[in-house]
Design a protein around this motif. Structure first.
Motif, short mmCIF file in Angstrom:
data_model
loop_
_atom_site.label_atom_id
_atom_site.label_comp_id
_atom_site.label_asym_id
_atom_site.label_seq_id
_atom_site.Cartn_x
_atom_site.Cartn_y
_atom_site.Cartn_z
N ASN A 131 1.38 -5.21 7.02
CA ASN A 131 0.57 -5.26 5.80
C ASN A 131 1.31 -5.86 4.60
N PHE A 132 2.53 -6.39 4.83
CA PHE A 132 3.29 -6.92 3.69
C PHE A 132 4.21 -8.04 4.16
N ARG A 133 4.29 -9.10 3.37
CA ARG A 133 5.18 -10.19 3.70
C ARG A 133 5.66 -10.90 2.44
N ILE A 134 6.88 -11.44 2.53
CA ILE A 134 7.47 -12.23 1.46
C ILE A 134 7.47 -13.69 1.91
N LYS A 155 7.81 -14.30 -3.99
CA LYS A 155 6.36 -14.34 -3.80
C LYS A 155 6.00 -13.40 -2.66
N TRP A 156 5.00 -12.58 -2.89
CA TRP A 156 4.63 -11.56 -1.91
C TRP A 156 3.13 -11.56 -1.64
N GLU A 157 2.77 -11.00 -0.49
CA GLU A 157 1.36 -10.82 -0.11
C GLU A 157 1.22 -9.43 0.50
N PHE A 158 0.14 -8.74 0.09
CA PHE A 158 -0.04 -7.34 0.49
C PHE A 158 -1.47 -7.14 0.99
N LYS A 159 -1.58 -6.51 2.15
CA LYS A 159 -2.88 -6.22 2.76
C LYS A 159 -3.16 -4.72 2.65
N GLN A 160 -4.13 -4.37 1.85
CA GLN A 160 -4.42 -2.95 1.61
C GLN A 160 -5.16 -2.32 2.78
N ASP A 161 -6.05 -3.06 3.43
CA ASP A 161 -6.80 -2.56 4.57
C ASP A 161 -6.09 -2.98 5.85
N HIS A 162 -5.52 -2.01 6.54
CA HIS A 162 -4.76 -2.31 7.76
C HIS A 162 -5.64 -2.90 8.85
N ASN A 163 -6.93 -2.64 8.80
CA ASN A 163 -7.84 -3.14 9.83
C ASN A 163 -8.35 -4.54 9.52
N SER A 164 -7.96 -5.06 8.38
CA SER A 164 -8.41 -6.39 7.97
C SER A 164 -7.32 -7.42 8.23
N ASP A 165 -7.73 -8.69 8.36
CA ASP A 165 -6.78 -9.78 8.53
C ASP A 165 -6.46 -10.47 7.21
N VAL A 166 -7.06 -9.97 6.13
CA VAL A 166 -6.94 -10.62 4.83
C VAL A 166 -5.89 -9.91 3.98
N ASP A 168 -5.25 -9.28 0.65
CA ASP A 168 -6.09 -9.40 -0.55
C ASP A 168 -5.30 -9.31 -1.86
N CYS A 169 -4.07 -8.80 -1.82
CA CYS A 169 -3.24 -8.73 -3.03
C CYS A 169 -2.05 -9.68 -2.87
N PHE A 170 -1.79 -10.48 -3.88
CA PHE A 170 -0.68 -11.43 -3.80
C PHE A 170 -0.25 -11.81 -5.21
N GLY A 171 1.03 -12.14 -5.32
CA GLY A 171 1.57 -12.48 -6.63
C GLY A 171 3.07 -12.70 -6.58
N THR A 172 3.73 -12.48 -7.71
CA THR A 172 5.18 -12.65 -7.79
C THR A 172 5.81 -11.37 -8.33
N ASN A 218 12.09 -4.55 0.92
CA ASN A 218 12.15 -5.86 1.57
C ASN A 218 12.96 -6.88 0.79
N MET A 219 13.44 -6.53 -0.38
CA MET A 219 14.27 -7.43 -1.16
C MET A 219 15.73 -6.99 -1.03
N PRO A 220 16.67 -7.93 -0.86
CA PRO A 220 18.08 -7.52 -0.80
C PRO A 220 18.43 -6.67 -2.02
N PRO A 221 19.09 -5.53 -1.82
CA PRO A 221 19.32 -4.60 -2.93
C PRO A 221 20.15 -5.17 -4.07
N GLU A 222 21.06 -6.10 -3.76
CA GLU A 222 21.87 -6.69 -4.82
C GLU A 222 21.05 -7.60 -5.73
N LEU A 223 19.90 -8.07 -5.24
CA LEU A 223 18.99 -8.85 -6.06
C LEU A 223 17.98 -7.97 -6.78
N PHE A 224 17.63 -6.85 -6.16
CA PHE A 224 16.66 -5.93 -6.76
C PHE A 224 17.26 -5.20 -7.96
N ASP A 225 18.53 -4.79 -7.85
CA ASP A 225 19.17 -4.07 -8.96
C ASP A 225 20.65 -4.43 -9.02
#
Length: 267
Positions: A131-134, A155-166, A168-172, A218-225
């Motif tokens: 349900n999530f990909r970078i 850039k990320w994409e997030f699928k809220q409905d696990h039963n869907s192929d879409v 539906d949420c995406f951004g930076t 999903n982000m390397p921790p040294e880049l996240f903080d």
């Protein structure tokens, strides 16, 4: 007269026996010494043969930075085994050992400034999730003398409905940082904050904390903080960069970047 002859024979006997005994000892010793000498003399030939075989088995050394860079960039996308990781590590070490540190501030700012795409981190974590990909992860550096800004953006994409192929949420997602350069050329980083931006036509996530956790995992921790850490540029050329972190949590962590196509087109 007979008595004198007997004494003479005894004298001759005593003199001859030691000579014969010495010859017997000497004759027994020479073969052993020759054999031992020949065995010792053959060892260098054996060692030379082993070294020759070893040199044939080992790959020829590559010392040119461009060749090392090509081998690293070719291997990283398909790296799977420990041998692959050791090969990449060895090539990185060779590139770093041959790198001449920055001599002037202007040259450093020119070399490291711009937008860089992350190829590899020694602290990569997480994995494919249904349900999530970078789709992209970049670092933008904006130098300004002895200070500047670092923006780690993905850039990320997030699928809220696990039963869907879409998805539906995406951004930076952006990690905004400030840095100052110390006398050794190290960038001392402070975290300014995190920003989530939704793209047009994206749905609004129902569970924002869950999305934030996915971004963190999903982000390397040294880049996240990277707050409170230093970044050393251990190798850089026109389109390739290696950095090394120093600090309490990420000591020795390395990142490998290539300059983005947009930056390459503008340089």
């Amino acid at each position: 007269m007979t008595h004198l002859a007997t004494l003479f024979l005894i004298f001759i006997s005593c003199c001859v026996t030691p000579i014969n005994s010495f010859n017997a000892i000497k004759q027994n010793a020479i073969p052993r010494r020759q054999k031992s000498f020949m065995k010792i003399a053959s060892r260098p030939q054996e060692l030379q043969g082993q070294q020759k075989k070893q040199s044939q088995d080992e790959p020829s050394p590559i010392s040119k930075p461009l060749d090392l860079k090509k081998r690293v960039t070719d291997l990283l996308p398909r790296m799977k085994t420990k041998e692959d990781a050791l090969s990449v590590q060895n090539d990185i070490n060779n590139m770093e050992s041959g790198f001449t540190p920055f001599q002037t501030l202007d040259f450093m700012n020119l070399a490291v400034g711009g937008e860089w795409k992350l190829l590899f981190s020694t602290k990569l974590r997480g994995g494919p999730r249904p349900n999530f990909r970078i789709t992209e992860m970049v670092q933008k550096i904006e130098p300004s003398g002895l200070a500047g800004k670092i923006i780690n953006r993905l850039k990320w994409e997030f699928k809220q409905d696990h039963n869907s192929d879409v998805f539906d949420c995406f951004g930076t997602f952006s990690v905004n940082c400030s840095y100052k350069i110390n006398q050794g050329g190290r960038m001392e980083v402070e975290l300014d904050g995190h920003t989530v931006d939704l793209k047009k036509k994206s749905a609004v996530p129902d569970d924002v904390p869950a999305l934030f956790k996915l971004l963190n995992r999903n982000m390397p921790p040294e880049l996240f903080d990277p707050n409170g850490h230093g970044i050393d540029t251990t190798y850089v050329d026109g389109d390739f960069k290696i950095t090394r972190y120093t600090g309490p949590a990420f000591e020795g962590v390395r990142n490998i970047y290539i300059r983005t196509s947009t930056e390459q087109a503008s340089t």
